[in-house]
Scaffold this motif. Sequence first.
Motif, PDB file in Angstrom:
ATOM      1  N   ASN A  58       0.820  -1.205   0.000  1.00 48.34           N
ATOM      2  CA  ASN A  58       0.000   0.000   0.000  1.00 48.34           C
ATOM      3  C   ASN A  58       0.858   1.261   0.000  1.00 48.34           C
ATOM      4  N   ARG A  60       0.121   4.304   0.200  1.00 47.48           N
ATOM      5  CA  ARG A  60      -0.347   5.402   1.041  1.00 47.48           C
ATOM      6  C   ARG A  60       0.076   5.276   2.506  1.00 47.48           C
ATOM      7  N   GLN A  61       0.650   4.156   2.884  1.00 48.83           N
ATOM      8  CA  GLN A  61       1.113   4.060   4.266  1.00 48.83           C
ATOM      9  C   GLN A  61       2.623   4.194   4.388  1.00 48.83           C
ATOM     10  N   ILE A  98      -7.893  -0.726  -5.734  1.00 49.24           N
ATOM     11  CA  ILE A  98      -7.879  -0.077  -4.423  1.00 49.24           C
ATOM     12  C   ILE A  98      -8.012   1.434  -4.565  1.00 49.24           C
ATOM     13  N   TYR A  99      -7.261   2.011  -5.484  1.00 49.18           N
ATOM     14  CA  TYR A  99      -7.275   3.465  -5.673  1.00 49.18           C
ATOM     15  C   TYR A  99      -7.588   3.785  -7.139  1.00 49.18           C
ATOM     16  N   THR A 130      -7.348   3.525   5.659  1.00 53.43           N
ATOM     17  CA  THR A 130      -8.058   3.579   4.381  1.00 53.43           C
ATOM     18  C   THR A 130      -7.997   2.241   3.652  1.00 53.43           C
ATOM     19  N   VAL A 131      -6.800   1.672   3.542  1.00 53.08           N
ATOM     20  CA  VAL A 131      -6.678   0.428   2.779  1.00 53.08           C
ATOM     21  C   VAL A 131      -7.342  -0.733   3.511  1.00 53.08           C
ATOM     22  N   LYS A 134     -11.055  -0.629   2.935  1.00 51.46           N
ATOM     23  CA  LYS A 134     -11.405  -1.111   1.602  1.00 51.46           C
ATOM     24  C   LYS A 134     -11.285  -2.635   1.505  1.00 51.46           C
TER      25      LYS A 134
END
Length: 295
Positions: A58, A60-61, A98-99, A130-131, A134
């Motif tokens: 991921n 975003r992390q 996912i995005y 967030t992930v 989802k």
Amino acid sequence: MQIIRRKAELRDLTRSWRQSGKTIGVVPTMGALHAGHLSLVEAARARCARVIVTLFVNPRQFNNPEDLAKYPRTEESDAAKLAPLDVDVLYLPEPEEIYPEGFATTVSVTGVSDGLCGATRPGHFDGVATVVTKLLLQTDADTAFFGEKDYQQLQVVKRVAADLDLKTEIVGLPTIREEDGLAMSSRNLRLCSEARETAPVIGRVLTSAANVIARGGDLSLALETARQALLAAGFTDIDYLEVRSDPDLAPMAKADRPGRLFVAAWLDGARLIDNVPVLPPTVAARSGEKAVEPV
């Protein structure tokens, strides 16, 4: 074991499981699987009729692009490790699953995400929350399994599930350690042989400090002693070393309630984290327990 990359295909399958009354367990991972991950899979297999393991690195992390670039991608070997464990699905979502284009939503948690890794890795827990949200929705899981090594992450995920009325039960399981006591982590692979010999000191130092506190020792002195021991062993920087109450992770100035001792320290360019429970002296005296067994 089926390998699925599209959420529509996954949802078709989970819908059929639901129609036949099957329960679903999920183990979310970023790959580079080790025995700690596999213990979560075994727990899911024991509890649920169907098991999904997700593998998604991921972006975003990661607050450090270099850290993201270095993260191991071991899809083929991960699948081989899962094959004997009777996993039903390995979900390997493509990034757009996912995005998707135009994605503009962030799940953000306050309180349990404050301080510790939340302070030293800005945005990290927004990416995690967030992930995971989802993945829980995409897998339609009844139960999700996480390790206690990432204890702050576990509390963040529990908060998300409770606050957003997600149906998924979040289960935390004990940290799995190497024979020498080092908490299992994909980051351990980055250590040179000399650093790998040093790394288990982190668990021993935490255990010692936790037991000193449980016996009524001064909390500040125990933490400073632990800090000096880590630096003397060869750890170069310590992001944090502190006791937080459990499970709300509020800062603690004295051991007057159950807590956790947390550390994040750097060794040979790798950031290692660990934590152990801390019993306040009154609880330890009543129960006759130690704060934590030696590691």
